[in-house]
Design an enzyme around this catalytic site. Structure first.
Site, PDB file in Angstrom:
ATOM      1  N   GLU A  75      11.056  -3.253 -13.342  1.00 29.44           N
ATOM      2  CA  GLU A  75      10.932  -2.459 -12.125  1.00 29.44           C
ATOM      3  C   GLU A  75       9.829  -3.111 -11.309  1.00 29.44           C
ATOM      4  O   GLU A  75       8.665  -3.114 -11.714  1.00 29.44           O
ATOM      5  CB  GLU A  75      10.572  -1.021 -12.497  1.00 29.44           C
ATOM      6  CG  GLU A  75      10.687  -0.079 -11.321  1.00 29.44           C
ATOM      7  CD  GLU A  75       9.753   1.096 -11.481  1.00 29.44           C
ATOM      8  OE1 GLU A  75       9.825   1.785 -12.486  1.00 29.44           O
ATOM      9  OE2 GLU A  75       8.917   1.279 -10.569  1.00 29.44           O
TER      10      GLU A  75
ATOM     11  N   CYS B 202       5.305   3.768  -7.302  1.00 26.82           N
ATOM     12  CA  CYS B 202       6.385   2.842  -6.960  1.00 26.82           C
ATOM     13  C   CYS B 202       7.376   3.514  -6.017  1.00 26.82           C
ATOM     14  O   CYS B 202       8.188   2.848  -5.393  1.00 26.82           O
ATOM     15  CB  CYS B 202       7.088   2.326  -8.206  1.00 26.82           C
ATOM     16  SG  CYS B 202       7.568   3.641  -9.325  1.00 26.82           S
TER      17      CYS B 202
END
Lengths: 483, 483
Positions: free
Chosen positions: A229, A266
């Site tokens: 990620e 994020c």
């Protein structure tokens, strides 16, 4: 200062993980669920010890960190439940069919088995939920894989203490030694990633680090899956009707979301697209200016944020609306398209950009400007149904989670969750790092053909002794199989 | 001689596929199922035209090729059924829960969406079932992805004709133009693999070609998943009790399996482990000698087989038991372990090796000698239950399909099938190239958060208009959702 793991210690960790793999993989799902619950309980019990260390090392506030512990233990319990219910194993049984065309069909029984030792690169921004006891570790353990966590240097002591708590809980519960290990040091992590005993890796972090590690993983002599990620801009698009109906709430909600956790999510909304003439500048500027300054996770991230901010503010066509508390920048779609690569570079921290669009064509062009993202959000009203019907497929093409009238920060842990989007937000967009299906990243199917009941794994036996959920001849059931 | 696709033609194929992707991806599953059924019907209707071309280009016999057409059309129909039933979309709905801890949970609805245009590298050895109309194409179309097939040069005319039949069927059925394309030429395939419009690739072929293409796919600026089926030895282990009970049947079945299709199956049993003193040499040699010689797929494969055979026969400790008809070689576990890399190199064609083991320790060592395989087989009796219980986990660790008292050639197309094993048999061992779940390779999840029913895709709406199978709050149901 915690020293890097020595080569001898790394070898021990790898050997322990490899030794644990067969027994861990062969453990009955309900037994493994018990081990995982023991870890969850131990984490909760150790919160008073762990949270102060996390506060000192990450500068994050206590309520947030306590929430993270609860999220992490809750996540472990979710995996335990799904293991017991059985769906995590995706058992599919097709009994023999002598009449099948063009050829008779044998008895086939498919189950997901663990890949083997998994290497987890911990993230800095969630010292619990995406670190030693985070989603990658939880899902790999649920899959039946031993885990070696490469600690993030941002919270080294917390990493050690968390691992100690988990390892002791696993030991007492009866899990094989080597089920969990911890290593320290960047080069040590790279060495581990190249080791043939490591069968998969999970990573949460920056785009450059993620790309470099991905390349190592997939070009090894024996390539392994690498789930990374990497980063995301998480654009939010607001219609005129939404501004008219609740512009002030949108302004407040936006500032709250992009400054949550000092902008170190994020899923931070990096851009807010508003129709020109929205009239929300004052509201937005006030809200941003009213955000209390707070320390960032560590000096390296703070320096990265400063230099990123400097860079962004110097881009032609980008104006500063607020610079105290949080930083709010402003531009237009025309200017964004002219300098797309400069403006669409993620800046990790409490900054976001308001982008004004003039008409629906500009809004469509703005959506088209994006590559892959973890999330994309639309704020709209019921009068926008036609427009939303047009925009949602475009957002779907660019994101793994599409939100309506919400904010992308906050990722619920559930069956239906998906945390992962098209590249470059993740490497491996067909998988998620949050939610039940995260375990699939660390499982491979095996099909048993015409194998007698006596030697089949218990979860595949006719009698279904644990009463788990299985797909038998096309239908999901917890019943027995007759053959 | 069919010329390579020109750069202009390739650009057109890529542009057409990219243009088709949104409409194909947005098509209702039941509508897409109809398009796929139309292709299946057209293939069956064209069998009389296609099979003679396949016979001429592949040298394979008519019954086998007719069976392959039936397998391919049956596979398409299976995907159509599962699309209609809904499980192919893996819809998961978790309704909002204001009481969830540590934070309230939003409404989340997850569905698998197509990745986009898929590149399929066709195989030579199954001119239908693993070529233009094969499993990779079928599963990608079911997922909603446009497909560009890179034709195998072994059957160029068949590839063109098959594509024509399929494209015309898709056109008449109403599928978007560009749903299927065909390209020719090795370099053309590599160029296509590097194109940013290609979002995933499937491959069936040799280890060196598969490794090279895999590296291209995963080191592109935007890495894409590459699913490669590369090669497999498919060892078969026979216990003393099985020899005692039905040694002659095993000998006959083994020779039949390793010579099926002139040994040109990826699931060909490359080694048969027999206890020393099995007494089957005569039976095996006779059976192998009695196999009628038959032409191989093409000159390149024939040459590869000849040189592989020369190489194998010269390995120290390898003896020739039969060399007319099919080639049967013999060695012992001790000799195999001493020259493992030489003996365990796949030789594609009608050859296999009998390996004699002396006692259970040697049998265990033999199992340990293997890397990843598509299949592993055990021939045993009910008196072997304890031994089987020990061996099956070892076989499971090394193979994607474990067979009991059967032969690995023949891969049933069903829900429970898994065709894929640990590296190097496949790149991407967590996925299958045969069976329902093959479609997952070309799908990524998207989760919709708090999105109103009016704008949700039909498959996620509360009312479940198509009555598909969905997991709602943890349980699989075809019913409505109340929220």
């Amino acid at each position: 200062m915690i020293p890097d793991t020595t080569p001898a210690e790394l070898e021990q960790a790898l050997a322990d993980a490899a030794a644990a793999a067969p027994a861990l993989g062969a453990s009955e799902p309900a037994v493994r669920a018990g081990w995982i619950r023991a870890v969850a309980d131990a984490l909760d019990a150790a919160a008073d010890e762990l949270v102060p260390i996390a506060m000192r090392e990450s500068s994050l506030p206590e309520p947030r960190l306590r929430g993270e512990v609860a999220r992490s233990s809750g996540q472990l319990r979710m995996f335990a439940e799904v293991l017991e219910e059985g769906s995590l194993l995706e058992v599919v049984i097709d009994t023999a069919d002598a009449e099948a065309k063009p050829v008779p069909r044998p008895d086939l029984r498919r189950v997901l088995v663990p890949l083997g030792p998994v290497l987890v690169f911990a993230a800095s921004n969630f010292p619990f939920a995406f670190s030693v006891c985070g989603g990658d570790t939880a899902s790999a353990l649920a899959a039946g894989c031993p885990v070696i966590v490469k600690a993030h240097p941002g919270h080294p002591e917390l990493s050690v203490k968390t691992a100690e708590v988990m390892i002791e809980a696993l030991r007492v519960a009866g899990s094989p030694a080597g089920t969990l290990g911890l290593i320290q040091g960047f080069d040590v992590g790279v060495t581990a990633l190249k080791d043939p005993r490591i069968t998969a890796a999970g990573f949460t972090g920056s785009v450059p680090a993620g790309k470099a590690l991905h390349e190592i993983a997939v070009t090894r002599p024996e390539p392994i899956p690498f789930y990374g990620e990497l980063g995301s801009l998480n654009p939010v698009f607001v219609t005129q009707a939404a501004v008219d109906a609740r512009g002030k709430d949108i302004a407040t909600g936006y500032v709250g979301s992009f400054t949550l956790g000092v902008g170190q999510f994020c899923t931070k909304p990096g851009l807010l697209f508003l129709p020109a003439g929205h009239g929300l500048q004052e509201q937005l500027t006030e809200a941003a200016g009213g955000v209390a300054e707070a320390p960032m996770l560590n000096d390296r991230i703070k320096e990265g944020f400063s230099s990123g901010l400097d860079r962004l503010q110097k881009v032609e066509g980008v104006r500063v609306w607020a610079s105290a508390g949080a930083t709010l920048l402003q531009t237009t779609v025309t200017e964004l398209l002219a300098r797309r690569d400069e403006i669409l570079e993620e800046c990790f921290g409490p900054v976001s950009i308001v982008v004004e669009y003039d008409g629906l064509d500009e809004l469509r062009s703005a959506v088209d400007a994006f590559e892959g993202n973890l999330t994309a959000t639309l704020h709209a009203e019921s009068s926008d149904t036609e427009l939303a019907g047009e925009l949602l497929p475009l957002l779907t093409a660019r994101a793994g989670r599409v939100l309506w009238n919400g904010w992308p920060t906050g990722v619920a842990v559930s069956w239906a969750q998906h945390h992962g989007g098209p590249f470059p937000s993740t490497v491996g967009s067909i998988h998620t790092s949050v939610g039940v299906t995260a375990a699939r990243r660390f499982q491979r199917p095996v099909a048993y053909q015409d194998t007698p009941d006596a030697v089949l794994p218990a979860v595949l036996k006719d009698s279904n002794p644990a009463g788990i959920s299985r797909r038998v001849n096309g239908s999901v059931t917890t019943g027995e199989v007759s053959r």
